[in-house]
Structure formats: C-alpha cells, structure tokens
Enzyme design. Structure first.
Site, PDB file in Angstrom:
ATOM      1  N   THR A  34      38.249 -11.177 -28.832  1.00 18.17           N
ATOM      2  CA  THR A  34      37.472  -9.987 -29.159  1.00 18.17           C
ATOM      3  C   THR A  34      37.414  -9.036 -27.957  1.00 18.17           C
ATOM      4  O   THR A  34      37.726  -9.421 -26.834  1.00 18.17           O
ATOM      5  CB  THR A  34      36.017 -10.352 -29.522  1.00 18.17           C
ATOM      6  N   LYS A  61      37.858 -12.964 -19.651  1.00 18.46           N
ATOM      7  CA  LYS A  61      37.373 -13.422 -18.345  1.00 18.46           C
ATOM      8  C   LYS A  61      35.888 -13.777 -18.363  1.00 18.46           C
ATOM      9  O   LYS A  61      35.455 -14.719 -17.715  1.00 18.46           O
ATOM     10  CB  LYS A  61      37.510 -12.310 -17.287  1.00 18.46           C
ATOM     11  N   ASP A 116      36.810  -6.132 -11.607  1.00 21.51           N
ATOM     12  CA  ASP A 116      37.724  -6.955 -12.404  1.00 21.51           C
ATOM     13  C   ASP A 116      38.239  -8.124 -11.563  1.00 21.51           C
ATOM     14  O   ASP A 116      38.248  -9.276 -12.006  1.00 21.51           O
ATOM     15  CB  ASP A 116      38.898  -6.079 -12.898  1.00 21.51           C
ATOM     16  N   GLU A 172      42.513   1.868 -17.731  1.00 20.02           N
ATOM     17  CA  GLU A 172      41.620   2.252 -18.829  1.00 20.02           C
ATOM     18  C   GLU A 172      41.165   3.701 -18.637  1.00 20.02           C
ATOM     19  O   GLU A 172      41.310   4.266 -17.547  1.00 20.02           O
ATOM     20  CB  GLU A 172      40.366   1.365 -18.811  1.00 20.02           C
ATOM     21  N   GLY A 230      49.733  -7.010 -20.450  1.00 21.27           N
ATOM     22  CA  GLY A 230      50.727  -6.820 -21.499  1.00 21.27           C
ATOM     23  C   GLY A 230      50.354  -7.646 -22.715  1.00 21.27           C
ATOM     24  O   GLY A 230      49.897  -8.771 -22.586  1.00 21.27           O
ATOM     25  N   GLU A 258      43.930 -19.971 -19.592  1.00 20.13           N
ATOM     26  CA  GLU A 258      44.903 -19.640 -18.542  1.00 20.13           C
ATOM     27  C   GLU A 258      45.042 -18.132 -18.352  1.00 20.13           C
ATOM     28  O   GLU A 258      45.187 -17.639 -17.227  1.00 20.13           O
ATOM     29  CB  GLU A 258      46.256 -20.271 -18.884  1.00 20.13           C
ATOM     30  N   LYS A 266      37.751 -12.552 -11.601  1.00 22.50           N
ATOM     31  CA  LYS A 266      38.877 -13.488 -11.497  1.00 22.50           C
ATOM     32  C   LYS A 266      38.707 -14.407 -10.289  1.00 22.50           C
ATOM     33  O   LYS A 266      39.075 -15.591 -10.334  1.00 22.50           O
ATOM     34  CB  LYS A 266      40.186 -12.703 -11.435  1.00 22.50           C
TER      35      LYS A 266
END
Lengths: 345, 345
Positions: free
Chosen positions: B98, B127, B222, B211, B324, B151, B226
């Site tokens: 989503t 994430k 971001d 974006e 991608g 992953e 991670k």
C-alpha cells in the site's frame, strides 16, 4: 549441538587460517551458527598425517616448530597418505586444500572423488577440479547424497556462486562479467601510474600478490578457469577450458592505460560469460577499456568484482577481496555453513 | 508442485509488476523455483477488493480500463476493505504494497499485524513497519509460525539484508555504510556537473527519480529509516529512528562538489551503522566526501550500494538498482523464495 568433524587435506596457509579460526573463535561461531567444528584428521606434504577421531588439539598442531612432523604423535604418521586418510577418517566434511596443478586439477580432483565416494561432503577453494570436472563431481555428490561446495574457487571469500544461486534466484542472468584476478588488476592500475610492466610485476610480487611465475595471472589462464566455473555454475553451460578465447594483459602498455584514462576509461582484464539472444552462451577473457560509468571501472587494486546483468534487476555487482589466507578460509567456512543449512548430515 | 496463494494488498506499480511477472513468466518461474504462485485476493484504493479463492485471472484484472472497479465481478466489492480481505482470504502470503506513511508506518503496519495474526506470511517493501516495529513484527511472526520478509525495504531488489544474514554468516560485521537513496545520489552527481540544487531536483523529478516533494530524499529522512532497519537487521541493535543524527544534502553546493572532485573526492550521502570497540553501536546519516579508493566513491547515478566491513573478509560491497517497479517487485518475489526455502507452508 550439531558438530561437524573435518579432515583437512593440505595444511598450508588457508587450511591453517581455518584451523586458527576454529581454535580462537569457536564459541562465537557456535553461538551464531548453531553448530560446532572439530578437526579429526590433517594431512600435509611436510607434516605427514594425523588421525585422531576424538579431535585434534589445534593449538598444539599450530604451534609445532618448523621441521617437526606428525610421526610419534598418537595417530600420527610421517607420510601424508591423503587417499588413505580421506577414506579412513570418520570426518563428515573433507576440506580439500592441497597445492594443486590447475591444468590437471590434481591431486585435488582425485581427493574430491575419493571423499565423495566414501560418503563425505567436500569443500574446496581449488579451481581445477571445479573447472575441469564440476558436473561429474556434482553428480557423484548427488549419487552419494553428499554436497560438493567450492564458493572460494572464483573470488576467494567474496560471494559469487551462491550469490547468483540464492540472491538472484528467479532472475534470468544474461551475462556475468568479472575482474577475477587481483594481481592483473593491480598491475593494470600501476601501469596507469607510469610503471613499466616488469616493474609493476616486481612490485606485485614484492607485495605477495603475484607468484614467482606470474604467467597464469597476467596471461589470463587463471581467469579462464574461473570463467569456465561461472559458465557452468551460473549459466548452466559447460564450456571446455581450452575453448575459451583468452587474452592476457601482457600486450597492454602504460601509454595505452594513460591514454584511456585521459578519455575517462580504465583498462580491466575481464572474464565474461554471455548468453546471446539465440540461447548460445559465449565465454571469453580479454582486457577491455571500460567507461567510467561501468560498475567495474572503479574496482581498483587487488579487489575482485563481478557484475550480473539480469532481466528483473538490471546490473547487480558484488566486490570484495579475491585472495588472502583468512579470506579464503572464510570461503571454506561459508561452504560448511551452506552444507549445514542444506540439512548437514 | 507447491503453490502459494497470494493476497495483494495495494495494487499500485510494484504489485502490478509482480502480477505481470506471474501472468507472463509463471512457467519459467515454476521450472526454476519449484513452486507456483496464484493470486486469490487483491485490494486497491481505486479498484476496491476482489476475493476469488480459486485464483484471479490476472490478465483480466491488469487489462481493466482506468476508472473501472471490482464491483460487479464475482467476489468483487467497490470498497478496498484491506483488513477484512487480509483476514478472510485464504492466502498463504500477504503482499503488503500500500501507499504508506513512512513516519507512522500506517496503514502497512496494521496490515502486517493483521496478516501475521491470521496466520499468513507477509512480504513487503514498505520501510515504515520494519523501521518502526521490526522486532515486534518478527516476534509476532514467530508466535504464529509465519515469516515476515522485507528485503526490498532498504535497496529495492538489490540484496542487502539476506545478503548479510546468509552470504556473510559467521563474519563479525564492524560497520555497514551505504548509498541508500538514488535520488540524492543522482542530484549530487548533477551538482558536480555544474547544476544548481533546484535545477538538479527538477531534473530528477522529470526523470521520475524524485517525488513531487523531494524532502525525504534530499533531507535524509528516507535514508534514516533504512539505517534504522540495517541497525536492527544486520547489527542486531534497535535504534529509534528519531535518535539517528541526520543531515541531508541541501547544504552542499555545486562548488563544494567540484572542489572535492578536483582532489579526487566525491560527495555521497551515506547512511552508516558502526559498532565501536566498546560494543556500542552508532548510526548516522550525513554527506561525506569519499576518496576515490573507497568502494562507494564510484557508485553513480541512481544506483544504490552498501559496503560491509567485516573481520574475516574485509570490505565487501553490493551495488544495484535502489528503485523501479520491476526491481521492487523482484524484492517481493525474493521474499517469497525465502519463505519457500525456509519450508513454506
């Protein structure tokens, strides 16, 4: 806890590094990996052979003075007698780490056969047996319900074969291209710094990168064996070693390297396996001047790297050490981990 | 042959790419992977929900015209109703894809909880849930005997989490350092080519990298998520996201980038997790001018890469796409493969 008994066939730098790891780090390895390792047999051209089914004291063996041998120790013999030890030891896993002729694969090839035939798993970093008889040995392993693992045969401890088989599972790999010989990569870099070929070779030898006879490194035959392994293990196609067109770096001049650098290009000795549109697979070894944007262009010094071209992921590259005794010992450990994860004994 | 039934929660670009892969390539995947995939439920904000326990015709769904929805189809409903579908569908694996708020992890976080509680495996590339509640969700998965795989949350389809857990098993990882945001890496490269920050951002947006609101990319948040994931999954230490010092690339000027380049250095926005000698683990996000010899210095464009510093192997680096739709769909497939190899259902 699961325990794997090992027979170390050949006790040179790499096998010693593995023994040191087991001696020094077994508690941590047991805690993180869930199994323990015990060495029950060692053979070595200089030391002879040692068979102790209850476990060899690695600290004692690693501390033996130069010139000493296993004769007089319980289970010890002056003679290496690899074949007998492989068959008679109660090892679960044979660690094949002899000095082996890459052209014939011997004596490693015979050792691997004997070990699998006597129901033992085999791990090795010797290229010869894999490049020359990979399919035969895989079949033999299958017949005996054992595993034949050889991650270190291509890039030492840096993952490449299992990386392709596990991390890229489900993708179609169109090509594999690698810098698979650290010595020649180091020499190419030094040519670019203005050294002559002989100077660069001498420096690589002084640093311990190049052998006394550097022919296999700079002539491309070392890379050719690794390309044959990648063709079979990653692309599923057996290409006889002698049919792989091979050009080394001996014809490249420093002037060419610096001229390429001025255009933003870098000469690299590449091993390549490529699947064409018609399904045929081509392998070759040749120096190539790569544009700066190529993922292998920036791989410098004695580092190895391989780029996979895939349908779903595009280009994925793994780089890391391509040699070193501890690094290569890790390749053997990673093979043992793979055997354990596949169900062990 | 084993068959896994999937519920696709969210049917945007990535989930559609996965559906296309199943529609177009299932024979090859079955042959190489040893299992088949069937989609039995789809929900989507625009399309509503579709529950067909005997398998949805993906060709039909993928060909639906813009503006159409699932109402009127057997098992179809105008309402997305994610929670009901997650609980009621007979899926083995819930594919959570989503549009999710990375700061709260919602609605993905609730979806993952519901799926695990109802006895389904979960794969996701979101994430938020992993960074904010990774340990809680792993425990929940364990309680229900299911797997939670993610992953793609760090580098899209390029392997990093399972790479560390499998290919580097047995090594001690001293640090993980990565270029984890392709947009900011692309922008840094263009600053070096002489563009102003706003120009470079505009170009990245035009290319579809950035974006409409590029704040998360260039401000570092971001990468921070991670880094939190890498700290927990690779280094075994939970560091709350808000405690990770984070500097983005907005203060870097083109002049600084070109000045660094003149010294052979390249600015990169790095996410780093480092274990100090005393055992403490530190995480940070900051731009760093790397020397050319650093394995991440040559990673250009929108490519992502991560370097592991290990005791036995030294530096090992993996690079590849970091975004991608097909690449990210592959991350989901790789999670499904991992579930299968761990024993499936």
């Amino acid at each position: 806890m699961r325990c794997y008994d090992l027979a170390l066939i050949g006790f040179g730098g790499v096998a010693r590094a593995l023994a040191e790891l087991i001696r020094d780090d077994s508690a941590r390895l047991e805690a993180t990996l869930g199994f323990s390792l015990r060495v029950v047999a060692i053979t070595d051209l200089n030391l002879g052979s040692l068979l102790q089914p209850e476990g060899i004291d690695l600290a004692e063996v690693l501390a033996m003075p130069r010139g000493a041998n296993f004769s007089g120790m319980p289970g010890g013999d002056r003679d290496a007698d690899n074949e007998r030890v492989i068959r008679e030891s109660a090892a679960d896993i044979v660690v094949e780490a002899t000095f082996t002729n890459p052209a014939t694969g011997e004596p490693a090839l015979s050792h691997v056969r004997s070990a699998l035939q006597s129901g033992k798993h085999v791990v090795t970093t010797n290229k010869g047996p894999v490049a020359l008889a990979g399919a035969e040995l895989a079949e033999l392993a299958g017949v005996h319900g054992r595993r034949f693992e050889f991650e270190g045969a291509v890039m030492s401890g840096t993952p490449v074969i299992r990386f392709a088989q596990t991390q890229l599972a489900g993708t179609r790999i169109a090509s594999v291209t690698g810098i698979l010989n650290g010595t020649s990569n180091y020499i190419l870099g030094r040519l670019g710094d203005g050294l002559a070929l002989q100077e660069a070779i001498g420096e690589a030898q002084a640093l311990g990168y190049a052998e006394a006879d550097p022919t296999a490194d700079i002539g491309g035959s070392d890379v050719r064996l690794k390309v044959a392994i990648l063709a079979e293990q990653v692309m599923g196609v057996r290409i006889p070693v002698e049919q792989i067109p091979t050009t080394g770096i001996t014809e490249i001049t420093g002037a060419e390297v610096t001229a390429a650098a001025a255009e933003g290009k870098r000469w690299k000795l590449l091993g390549t396996v490529e699947r064409h549109e018609d399904g045929t697979v081509e392998a070759r070894v040749a120096p190539v001047a790569l544009g700066e944007e190529h993922p292998l262009a920036g791989v410098s010094g004695a580092t190895n790297a391989v780029t996979f071209d895939t349908d779903l992921l595009g280009q994925v590259t793994v780089s890391g050490p391509g040699a070193g005794r501890v690094e290569t010992a890790y390749a053997l450990l990673s093979d043992i981990i793979a055997i354990d994860r596949a169900g062990g004994r």
